[in-house]
Design a protein around this motif. Structure first.
Motif, PDB file in Angstrom:
ATOM      1  N   ASP A   1     -54.127 -86.788 -91.286  1.00  0.00           N
ATOM      2  CA  ASP A   1     -55.323 -86.617 -90.455  1.00  0.00           C
ATOM      3  C   ASP A   1     -56.535 -86.111 -91.232  1.00  0.00           C
ATOM      4  O   ASP A   1     -57.543 -85.742 -90.628  1.00  0.00           O
ATOM      5  N   ALA A   2     -56.462 -86.079 -92.553  1.00  0.00           N
ATOM      6  CA  ALA A   2     -57.578 -85.573 -93.364  1.00  0.00           C
ATOM      7  C   ALA A   2     -58.813 -86.437 -93.144  1.00  0.00           C
ATOM      8  O   ALA A   2     -58.731 -87.648 -93.022  1.00  0.00           O
ATOM      9  N   GLY A   3     -59.951 -85.778 -93.095  1.00  0.00           N
ATOM     10  CA  GLY A   3     -61.222 -86.479 -92.953  1.00  0.00           C
ATOM     11  C   GLY A   3     -61.977 -86.490 -94.259  1.00  0.00           C
ATOM     12  O   GLY A   3     -61.494 -85.999 -95.283  1.00  0.00           O
ATOM     13  N   ASP A   4     -63.185 -87.039 -94.234  1.00  0.00           N
ATOM     14  CA  ASP A   4     -64.031 -87.113 -95.424  1.00  0.00           C
ATOM     15  C   ASP A   4     -64.988 -85.942 -95.533  1.00  0.00           C
ATOM     16  O   ASP A   4     -65.910 -85.985 -96.311  1.00  0.00           O
ATOM     17  N   GLY A   5     -64.799 -84.896 -94.774  1.00  0.00           N
ATOM     18  CA  GLY A   5     -65.725 -83.775 -94.735  1.00  0.00           C
ATOM     19  C   GLY A   5     -65.851 -83.047 -96.054  1.00  0.00           C
ATOM     20  O   GLY A   5     -65.248 -83.418 -97.057  1.00  0.00           O
ATOM     21  N   PRO A   6     -66.643 -81.984 -96.042  1.00  0.00           N
ATOM     22  CA  PRO A   6     -66.834 -81.210 -97.275  1.00  0.00           C
ATOM     23  C   PRO A   6     -65.552 -80.483 -97.685  1.00  0.00           C
ATOM     24  O   PRO A   6     -64.711 -80.151 -96.852  1.00  0.00           O
ATOM     25  N   ALA A   7     -65.431 -80.223 -98.974  1.00  0.00           N
ATOM     26  CA  ALA A   7     -64.268 -79.516 -99.503  1.00  0.00           C
ATOM     27  C   ALA A   7     -64.299 -78.064 -99.058  1.00  0.00           C
ATOM     28  O   ALA A   7     -65.360 -77.447 -98.985  1.00  0.00           O
ATOM     29  N   SER A   8     -63.126 -77.519 -98.747  1.00  0.00           N
ATOM     30  CA  SER A   8     -63.054 -76.119 -98.346  1.00  0.00           C
ATOM     31  C   SER A   8     -62.977 -75.194 -99.552  1.00  0.00           C
ATOM     32  O   SER A   8     -63.275 -74.020 -99.451  1.00  0.00           O
ATOM     33  N   MET A   9     -62.567 -75.722-100.691  1.00  0.00           N
ATOM     34  CA  MET A   9     -62.470 -74.942-101.923  1.00  0.00           C
ATOM     35  C   MET A   9     -63.177 -75.705-103.044  1.00  0.00           C
ATOM     36  O   MET A   9     -63.132 -76.935-103.071  1.00  0.00           O
TER      37      MET A   9
END
Length: 137
Positions: A66-74
């Motif tokens: 379910d991963a999206g293309d959003g910004p990286a969290s780290m």
């Protein structure tokens, strides 16, 4: 928190040689098998070779259907839609290649080998011994 593992496939010409990618977290079979099934069904469109290619593209912090293309969290991580979050995206490294009987050298809890011939994932313990095979479907 992290349960490291390797996910990949055996070399068709030399089945004792494995080409795999490191996955840092969620490496328990109860977590990883459902993620591989999800990636196979949605992102790879039930094409096991496409699943293998997607997994072998990067080392991973974790796999997540379910991963999206959003910004990286780290810093250094990069989400890949429908596959997961990369461990580091600054300079792609080649996949790890090793003989399965040397699995103990990897310091990983599990090794997952995806088989395109029968659409299964065989789970190996940290010593390379198979502990189970699971259909992707």
């Amino acid at each position: 928190m992290g349960t490291p593992c390797y996910v990949g496939a055996a070399d068709p010409a030399q089945p004792s040689i494995v080409r795999a990618r490191y996955v840092h977290a969620d490496g328990y079979p109860s977590s990883l098998i459902p993620q591989l099934r999800g990636i196979w069904a949605s992102t790879a469109h039930r094409d096991t070779t496409a699943l293998i290619n997607a997994v072998l593209a990067h080392d991973w912090d974790h796999l997540e259907a379910d991963a999206g293309d959003g910004p990286a969290s780290m810093p250094g991580q990069h989400p890949v839609a429908g596959v997961g979050v990369t461990l580091d995206n600054t300079s792609p490294e080649p996949a790890t290649v090793f003989p399965l009987h040397r699995a103990t050298d990897l310091a990983a809890s599990w090794i997952y080998l995806i088989n395109p011939a029968d659409d299964t994932v065989t789970v190996h313990s940290d010593d390379g011994d198979p502990v189970g095979a699971y259909p992707l479907d």
